[in-house]
Design a protein around this motif. Structure first.
Motif, PDB file in Angstrom:
ATOM      1  N   VAL A  81      13.193   0.795  -6.180  1.00 26.66           N
ATOM      2  CA  VAL A  81      11.897   2.463  -7.758  1.00 26.66           C
ATOM      3  C   VAL A  81      11.046   2.410  -6.872  1.00 26.66           C
ATOM      4  N   ARG A  82      10.013   1.126  -6.553  1.00 28.74           N
ATOM      5  CA  ARG A  82       8.828   2.096  -6.799  1.00 28.74           C
ATOM      6  C   ARG A  82       8.381   2.766  -5.659  1.00 28.74           C
ATOM      7  N   LEU A  83       8.974   2.085  -4.714  1.00 27.71           N
ATOM      8  CA  LEU A  83       9.026   3.507  -3.103  1.00 27.71           C
ATOM      9  C   LEU A  83       8.895   4.898  -4.133  1.00 27.71           C
ATOM     10  N   VAL A  84      10.557   5.134  -4.397  1.00 32.11           N
ATOM     11  CA  VAL A  84      10.906   5.509  -3.951  1.00 32.11           C
ATOM     12  C   VAL A  84       9.505   6.866  -5.458  1.00 32.11           C
ATOM     13  N   ARG A  85       9.341   6.171  -6.770  1.00 34.49           N
ATOM     14  CA  ARG A  85       8.640   6.438  -7.835  1.00 34.49           C
ATOM     15  C   ARG A  85       7.630   7.234  -7.039  1.00 34.49           C
ATOM     16  N   ALA A  86       6.634   6.417  -5.956  1.00 37.11           N
ATOM     17  CA  ALA A  86       5.878   6.757  -5.264  1.00 37.11           C
ATOM     18  C   ALA A  86       6.409   8.171  -4.483  1.00 37.11           C
ATOM     19  N   GLU A  87       6.978   8.265  -3.938  1.00 37.82           N
ATOM     20  CA  GLU A  87       7.500   9.306  -2.719  1.00 37.82           C
ATOM     21  C   GLU A  87       6.658   8.644  -1.503  1.00 37.82           C
ATOM     22  N   ALA A  88       6.875   7.291  -1.126  1.00 39.49           N
ATOM     23  CA  ALA A  88       5.927   7.085   0.073  1.00 39.49           C
ATOM     24  C   ALA A  88       6.544   7.342   1.457  1.00 39.49           C
ATOM     25  N   ALA A  89       7.918   7.347   0.858  1.00 43.51           N
ATOM     26  CA  ALA A  89       8.594   6.974   2.662  1.00 43.51           C
ATOM     27  C   ALA A  89       9.372   7.722   2.553  1.00 43.51           C
ATOM     28  N   ASP A  90      10.101   8.556   4.390  1.00 39.39           N
ATOM     29  CA  ASP A  90      10.939   9.681   4.764  1.00 39.39           C
ATOM     30  C   ASP A  90      12.376   8.395   4.524  1.00 39.39           C
ATOM     31  N   CYS A  91      12.111   7.497   5.248  1.00 43.07           N
ATOM     32  CA  CYS A  91      13.416   6.497   5.344  1.00 43.07           C
ATOM     33  C   CYS A  91      13.047   4.969   4.754  1.00 43.07           C
ATOM     34  N   VAL A  92      13.913   4.275   4.776  1.00 45.09           N
ATOM     35  CA  VAL A  92      13.542   2.772   4.264  1.00 45.09           C
ATOM     36  C   VAL A  92      15.095   2.253   5.141  1.00 45.09           C
ATOM     37  N   SER A  93      14.133   1.237   5.926  1.00 43.81           N
ATOM     38  CA  SER A  93      14.587  -0.105   6.826  1.00 43.81           C
ATOM     39  C   SER A  93      15.930  -0.945   5.495  1.00 43.81           C
ATOM     40  N   LEU A  94      16.950  -0.672   5.329  1.00 41.02           N
ATOM     41  CA  LEU A  94      17.542  -2.082   4.777  1.00 41.02           C
ATOM     42  C   LEU A  94      17.996  -2.764   5.201  1.00 41.02           C
ATOM     43  N   TYR A  95      18.416  -4.213   4.831  1.00 41.40           N
ATOM     44  CA  TYR A  95      18.197  -5.790   5.535  1.00 41.40           C
ATOM     45  C   TYR A  95      19.505  -5.993   4.930  1.00 41.40           C
ATOM     46  N   VAL A  96      20.720  -7.138   5.261  1.00 37.19           N
ATOM     47  CA  VAL A  96      21.392  -7.359   4.444  1.00 37.19           C
ATOM     48  C   VAL A  96      20.471  -8.587   3.605  1.00 37.19           C
ATOM     49  N   ASP A 110       0.724  -1.038   0.327  1.00 35.48           N
ATOM     50  CA  ASP A 110       0.058  -0.308  -0.273  1.00 35.48           C
ATOM     51  C   ASP A 110       0.856   1.280   0.226  1.00 35.48           C
ATOM     52  N   LEU A 111       1.278   1.726  -1.224  1.00 33.09           N
ATOM     53  CA  LEU A 111       1.980   3.109  -1.116  1.00 33.09           C
ATOM     54  C   LEU A 111       1.766   4.441  -1.164  1.00 33.09           C
ATOM     55  N   GLU A 112       0.225   4.237  -1.367  1.00 30.33           N
ATOM     56  CA  GLU A 112      -0.254   4.836  -1.357  1.00 30.33           C
ATOM     57  C   GLU A 112      -0.737   5.489  -0.131  1.00 30.33           C
ATOM     58  N   GLY A 113      -0.932   4.184   0.307  1.00 28.94           N
ATOM     59  CA  GLY A 113      -1.454   4.708   1.897  1.00 28.94           C
ATOM     60  C   GLY A 113       0.186   5.208   2.978  1.00 28.94           C
ATOM     61  N   LEU A 114       1.175   4.462   2.587  1.00 30.59           N
ATOM     62  CA  LEU A 114       1.906   5.698   3.003  1.00 30.59           C
ATOM     63  C   LEU A 114       2.286   6.635   2.517  1.00 30.59           C
ATOM     64  N   ARG A 115       2.142   6.798   1.451  1.00 35.33           N
ATOM     65  CA  ARG A 115       2.642   8.320   0.689  1.00 35.33           C
ATOM     66  C   ARG A 115       1.744   9.451   2.232  1.00 35.33           C
ATOM     67  N   ALA A 116       0.590   8.765   1.869  1.00 34.14           N
ATOM     68  CA  ALA A 116      -0.972   9.377   3.026  1.00 34.14           C
ATOM     69  C   ALA A 116      -0.623  10.277   4.578  1.00 34.14           C
ATOM     70  N   LEU A 117       0.488   9.272   4.687  1.00 28.30           N
ATOM     71  CA  LEU A 117       0.683   9.713   5.950  1.00 28.30           C
ATOM     72  C   LEU A 117       1.998  10.307   5.875  1.00 28.30           C
ATOM     73  N   ARG A 118       2.997  10.546   5.709  1.00 27.96           N
ATOM     74  CA  ARG A 118       3.972  12.047   4.991  1.00 27.96           C
ATOM     75  C   ARG A 118       3.541  13.091   5.768  1.00 27.96           C
ATOM     76  N   GLY A 119       4.109  13.481   6.020  1.00 25.51           N
ATOM     77  CA  GLY A 119       3.399  14.897   6.577  1.00 25.51           C
ATOM     78  C   GLY A 119       2.750  15.337   7.786  1.00 25.51           C
ATOM     79  N   ASN A 120       2.514  14.024   8.769  1.00 18.43           N
ATOM     80  CA  ASN A 120       0.644  14.303   9.135  1.00 18.43           C
ATOM     81  C   ASN A 120       2.227  14.061  11.060  1.00 18.43           C
TER      82      ASN A 120
END
Length: 368
Positions: free
Chosen positions: A254-269, A227-237
Motif C-alpha cells: 500500500v505504501r509503495l502504491v501510494r508513493a508511485e515508487a515502482a513499475d512492478c513488484v516482486s511477490l514471494y509466497v 527509500d521509496l522516494e529514491g525508487l520513484r526518482a528512478l522511474r522514467g529514466n
C-alpha cells in the motif's frame, strides 16, 4: 462435518546449491539452504505440504526458528480448528506470532494444499485461477570474469535463456558485469539487473545512465528498501523499476502504491505470508496498474510448486518479465518424488490436486 486440522508436523531439510549456480549479491550469498518442510494432516486424513524457505540475512528467520515457533506456538493453536477458511487460520497465526512471514507461509502453504486436495482441485484453482498454465522463468548470474562465464554456461546447459545479473556491489564492477553478461547472452536474450538495495541514490542514478543501451528489461531494488522516494526518482529514466525488498506484506505494498515508487513488484509466497495473501497482494497491485512477477528466495521443490500456483492464480502477472521459479534446477538434489515440469525457459502447471507434488518417500517417513 467439516474437516479440521488434526496435526502439524515439521522436517528440517538441508540442500546444497549446485556449485556452478551459487548467487553472490549485495545481500550476501550461501551455498546451502537450511529450510523446513511442513506437513498438515486433516481429520479426513488429507495431507498438505508447505515449505519455510527462510534465511536470516533476508528475513531474520531460518529453519531452526521456524521449527521452534511452529512446534511451540502455531501447531498447538491450529490443531482442532476447522480447515476452512484458511484465511481465518492465517489471522489466528498473526494473533499468536508477530512477524515471521516465511514461517507462517510454510504453514499457510500446507493448509492451502490440504484445502485444495480436499476440494480435489489444483491450488491455483482454489486461489481463484488459473489464468495461465505456464510461466516463463529466469536465473540469476553473479561473479566476475571467468566466474560469471561459468555460471552463465551452466545455466545455458540447463536450458535457461533469460537472466538476472546481481549488482549493487560497486558501480564500476556492476556495469562491467552486466556488459559481460550481455555479451554472453546475446543481444536478444532477456537480461535484467538486481541491486538488492545495494546502491545509494547517486550510485543508482549513475548506474542506470551507464547501463542504458544494453537492452535491460528492468532494474530490481536499486536503492534501500525504505527509500521509496529514491525508487520513484528512478522511474522514467529508461528502465522499469521493480520493487522487491521494499515489499513484504500488504502494508508495504500500500505504501509503495501510494508513493508511485515502482513499475512492478516482486511477490514471494514467503514474504507475503502464504499463497492466498500473495494472490491478494497481486490483485491489489493490478488494481493500481502495478505489474507483478514471482521472486525467489531459493525455494526447494515444495516452495517452487507454491510459487507456480500463485503465479498461475494472479490475474495480471507480467507478460514481459520472467519470474524466478527455479527450484527444479537450483540444487544438487530435489525434495520432490517427481520434479516440477520445467525446462529452464518456463515451468508448467499440472492439473493434479493441491500443489500437485509430493516429497520424496524417504522424507515423508521422517516427518515428526
Amino acid at each position: 462435518m467439516r474437516p479440521t486440522v488434526a496435526a502439524v508436523q515439521t522436517l528440517p531439510v538441508s540442500l546444497l546449491v549446485h556449485p556452478d549456480l551459487v548467487v553472490h549479491s549485495a545481500k550476501g550469498s550461501h551455498a546451502r539452504s537450511e529450510f523446513l518442510l511442513v506437513r498438515v494432516i486433516t481429520s479426513d486424513d488429507v495431507v498438505g505440504y508447505g515449505e519455510v524457505s527462510a534465511t536470516p540475512l533476508w528475513s531474520g528467520e531460518d529453519g531452526h526458528s521456524a521449527e521452534h515457533f511452529i512446534r511451540t506456538i502455531l501447531a498447538p493453536a491450529l490443531v482442532g480448528q476447522p480447515l476452512a477458511p484458511v484465511g481465518g487460520l492465517e489471522k489466528l497465526m498473526d494473533r499468536l506470532l508477530a512477524g515471521n512471514p516465511f514461517t507462517k507461509a510454510g504453514v499457510s502453504t500446507a493448509l492451502w494444499d490440504a484445502y485444495a486436495r480436499t476440494l480435489g482441485v489444483p491450488l491455483a484453482e482454489a486461489l481463484g485461477g488459473p489464468y495461465r498454465d505456464r510461466v516463463p522463468i529466469k536465473l540469476s548470474l553473479s561473479g566476475d570474469g571467468p566466474a560469471l562465464d561459468a555460471v552463465f554456461h551452466a545455466a545455458r546447459n540447463i536450458g535457461f535463456r533469460a537472466f538476472k545479473v546481481k549488482v549493487g556491489l560497486g558501480v564500476a564492477g556492476d556495469v562491467a558485469r552486466v556488459k559481460r553478461a550481455r555479451s554472453l547472452a546475446g543481444p536478444d536474450a532477456f537480461l535484467c539487473a538486481d541491486a538488492n538495495g545495494g546502491w545509494t541514490r547517486g550510485e543508482a542514478a549513475r548506474a542506470v545512465r551507464e547501463l542504458a543501451g544494453l537492452g535491460l528489461g528492468f532494474i530490481e531494488q536499486p536503492v534501500a528498501p525504505d527509500d521509496l522516494e529514491g525508487l520513484r526518482a528512478l522511474r522514467g529514466n529508461g528502465l522499469p523499476v521493480v520493487a522487491d525488498e521494499a515489499v513484504f506484506g500488504m502494508a508495504d505494498l500500500v505504501r509503495l502504491v501510494r508513493a508511485e515508487a515502482a513499475d512492478c513488484v516482486s511477490l514471494y509466497v514467503g514474504k507475503s505470508g502464504g499463497p492466498g495473501r500473495a494472490v491478494a497482494m497481486g490483485q491489489l497491485a493490478a488494481a493500481f496498474g502495478v505489474e507483478t512477477l514471482i521472486g525467489s528466495n531459493g525455494e526447494f521443490g515444495i516452495g517452487a510448486a507454491a510459487q507456480l500456483h500463485v503465479a498461475c492464480a494472479l490475474p495480471s502477472l507480467s507478460q514481459a518479465f520472467p519470474s524466478d521459479i527455479i527450484g527444479a534446477h537450483y540444487y544438487t538434489e530435489d525434495v520432490l518424488d517427481q520434479p516440477l515440469d520445467s525446462d529452464g525457459t518456463e515451468v508448467r502447471l499440472s492439473d493434479a490436486p493441491g500443489l500437485g507434488v509430493m516429497p520424496r518417500g524417504d522424507l515423508v517417513e521422517r516427518f515428526r
